[in-house]
Write an enzyme that holds these catalytic residues in place. Structure first.
Site, PDB file in Angstrom:
ATOM      1  N   ARG A   1     -44.257  -7.314  -9.121  1.00  0.00           N
ATOM      2  CA  ARG A   1     -44.801  -5.965  -9.319  1.00  0.00           C
ATOM      3  C   ARG A   1     -43.674  -5.016  -9.721  1.00  0.00           C
ATOM      4  O   ARG A   1     -43.866  -4.085 -10.497  1.00  0.00           O
ATOM      5  CB  ARG A   1     -45.503  -5.474  -8.033  1.00  0.00           C
TER       6      ARG A   1
ATOM      7  N   TYR B   1     -60.565  11.054 -25.001  1.00  0.00           N
ATOM      8  CA  TYR B   1     -61.376   9.872 -24.683  1.00  0.00           C
ATOM      9  C   TYR B   1     -62.188  10.156 -23.406  1.00  0.00           C
ATOM     10  O   TYR B   1     -61.646  10.716 -22.448  1.00  0.00           O
ATOM     11  CB  TYR B   1     -60.442   8.664 -24.493  1.00  0.00           C
TER      12      TYR B   1
ATOM     13  N   LYS C   1     -55.369  -1.200 -27.973  1.00  0.00           N
ATOM     14  CA  LYS C   1     -55.831  -0.841 -29.312  1.00  0.00           C
ATOM     15  C   LYS C   1     -54.863  -1.359 -30.386  1.00  0.00           C
ATOM     16  O   LYS C   1     -54.655  -2.548 -30.473  1.00  0.00           O
ATOM     17  CB  LYS C   1     -56.047   0.677 -29.373  1.00  0.00           C
TER      18      LYS C   1
ATOM     19  N   ASP D   1     -51.239  11.437 -25.978  1.00  0.00           N
ATOM     20  CA  ASP D   1     -51.909  10.144 -26.108  1.00  0.00           C
ATOM     21  C   ASP D   1     -51.929   9.807 -27.599  1.00  0.00           C
ATOM     22  O   ASP D   1     -52.661  10.420 -28.377  1.00  0.00           O
ATOM     23  CB  ASP D   1     -53.330  10.229 -25.533  1.00  0.00           C
TER      24      ASP D   1
HETATM   25  O1  P1T Z   1     -59.238   1.170 -22.281  1.00  0.00           O
HETATM   26  P1  P1T Z   1     -57.869   1.509 -21.799  1.00  0.00           P
HETATM   27  O2  P1T Z   1     -56.802   0.550 -22.214  1.00  0.00           O
HETATM   28  O3  P1T Z   1     -57.835   1.837 -20.347  1.00  0.00           O
HETATM   29  O4  P1T Z   1     -57.457   2.863 -22.590  1.00  0.00           O
HETATM   30  C1  P1T Z   1     -58.108   4.079 -22.382  1.00  0.00           C
HETATM   31  C2  P1T Z   1     -57.955   4.969 -23.583  1.00  0.00           C
HETATM   32  C3  P1T Z   1     -56.961   5.929 -23.583  1.00  0.00           C
HETATM   33  N1  P1T Z   1     -56.774   6.761 -24.631  1.00  0.00           N
HETATM   34  C4  P1T Z   1     -57.545   6.674 -25.731  1.00  0.00           C
HETATM   35  C5  P1T Z   1     -57.300   7.612 -26.862  1.00  0.00           C
HETATM   36  C6  P1T Z   1     -58.553   5.706 -25.810  1.00  0.00           C
HETATM   37  O5  P1T Z   1     -59.289   5.652 -26.916  1.00  0.00           O
HETATM   38  C7  P1T Z   1     -58.774   4.835 -24.706  1.00  0.00           C
HETATM   39  C8  P1T Z   1     -59.845   3.825 -24.709  1.00  0.00           C
HETATM   40  N2  P1T Z   1     -60.833   4.023 -25.686  1.00  0.00           N
HETATM   41  C9  P1T Z   1     -61.937   3.235 -25.874  1.00  0.00           C
HETATM   42  C10 P1T Z   1     -62.203   2.150 -25.132  1.00  0.00           C
HETATM   43  C11 P1T Z   1     -62.835   3.647 -26.966  1.00  0.00           C
HETATM   44  O6  P1T Z   1     -63.696   2.860 -27.393  1.00  0.00           O
HETATM   45  O7  P1T Z   1     -62.687   4.778 -27.425  1.00  0.00           O
END
Ligand code: P1T
Length: 381
Positions: A46, A98, A195, A170
């Site tokens: 961890r 988001y 992503k 972000d």
């Molecule tokens: O899904 P995760 O890895 O926890 O990420 C969250 C997140 C954070 N910031 C942005 C700009 C994002 O688009 C996302 C996740 N977004 C999607 C799952 C979506 O379909 O828009």
């Protein structure tokens, strides 16, 4: 070094014991110690993991940061960032973030005593208007999800620093290939590595990079103390994806430009949101601040019924949440990614029942164009 060279090499020396050219997946929970207090620097997974550290070094270089720390998801990253604050602190957040980010702040951290204002950060004055003596963090998403609003990172960083708080961006929609917020003065950058960085839709992860030593130390303490860490295999998948980030982004980009040109003249498209179009209010700023316009297009076909017909007709665009993978995806923000945002706020931002979002992949653009055109034709009847 150039971006592509760093994408392939940064932070990843061949492994010293065997010369393994790719960093191994250190799939272990703990490390042998020679005696009490006598260890290699690796005590418990961890706290330290070499595969994770390679990813952290790599993304830090790509964003022009000194330090990087990886977490179990984009949300785990944002959650850990929120844990650097204390009850009573105030956060100003881009209104059209988001939906999961809004949900985390509104349903979790608000209960723990943080306070939030959600403002349209594409107008920098809105940040000043929301400022309080307790404001500690300005959380900016640019381009926004899903309306693709563009915030002026240099202007926001300047004002926020004058007023005495930090700016965290972000950068998930852009990837460091298209936008490097630290160059405009931001204090830290985060990504959902799920992503574009991973790019193959086969893991979930997040990362925050910064050159601010104090913030890094806090985030590192929390990475271990709160424990929202990614597994080494997921870090390895992200690292492997990043090696082709520059190539993928170029293809995502050019495909998206071509689709946008086709779509803007289609009768079914009542409104279109894509910063690459000169009619987009953030177009000139995006040209200055970004190296390209990204690969997300949102468009309004007027009704839920028409949106249903679009998502049901496409064959190459898979109906799914997420974005940024090699395969094209299509989604309906009001019901899917932004369901947690109150309807009145969604309506005010343009996240209507007719709004559809596409994440354009790297398939052959002629195939994507034909697929989307058939779906848009279908939306009309
Ligand atoms: O899904 P995760 O890895 O926890 O990420 C969250 C997140 C954070 N910031 C942005 C700009 C994002 O688009 C996302 C996740 N977004 C999607 C799952 C979506 O379909 O828009």
């Amino acid at each position: 070094m150039g971006f592509g060279t760093d994408a392939v090499h940064a932070g990843q020396e061949p492994e010293p014991q065997t010369g393994s050219v790719t960093i191994p997946v250190f799939q272990t929970s703990t490390y042998q110690q020679a005696g009490i207090g006598d260890h290699t620097g690796y005590e418990y997974a961890r706290t330290q993991n070499p595969t994770r550290e390679a990813l952290e070094r790599n993304v830090a270089v790509l964003e022009g940061a000194k330090y990087g720390l990886a977490y179990g998801s984009g949300m785990a990253t944002i959650s850990t960032l929120a844990q650097t604050l204390k009850a009573g602190d105030h956060v100003i957040c881009t209104n059209n973030v988001y939906g999961g980010t809004f949900r985390l702040f509104d349903k979790v951290y608000k209960n723990l005593g943080l306070t939030f204002d959600y403002v349209d950060t594409t107008e920098v004055d809105n940040i000043k208007a929301a400022w309080t003596d307790q404001t500690r963090l300005v959380f900016v998403e640019t381009p926004t999800n899903p309306m693709l609003g563009i915030t002026d990172l240099a202007a926001v960083s300047k004002i926020v620093h004058e007023l005495g708080a930090k700016v965290v961006v972000d950068n998930t929609f852009m990837s460091p290939y298209l936008q490097r917020p630290l160059e405009f003065g931001a204090d830290a950058v985060l990504h959902s590595t799920t992503k574009y960085l991973n790019g193959h839709s086969d893991m979930v992860g997040g990362i925050l990079v910064t050159s601010d030593e104090a913030l890094h130390e806090q985030m590192r303490f929390l990475q271990n103390a709160a424990g929202a860490v990614p597994g080494p295999w997921d870090c390895w998948l992200a690292l492997r994806g990043i090696k082709t980030l520059h190539l993928r982004m170029q293809c995502h980009e050019s495909n998206t430009r071509a689709l946008a040109t086709m779509m803007q003249d289609h009768e079914a498209v009542q409104k279109m949101y894509y910063p690459g179009l000169p009619s987009h209010p953030g177009h000139e700023l995006a040209k200055r601040q970004q190296k390209g316009f990204g690969a997300i297009i949102s468009f309004d076909v007027g009704s839920l019924d028409a949106a249903q017909r679009v998502v049901q007709t496409v064959k190459l665009f898979t109906l799914a949440e997420s974005l940024g993978g090699v395969e094209s995806l299509i989604s309906h923000p009001a019901v899917m990614t932004h369901a947690s945002v109150p309807k009145k706020d969604r309506d005010a931002m343009g996240i209507s029942e007719g709004l559809v979002r596409v994440s354009v992949g790297v398939e052959d653009v002629e195939d994507l164009a034909a697929d989307l055109k058939a779906a848009l034709d279908r939306a009309l009847n």
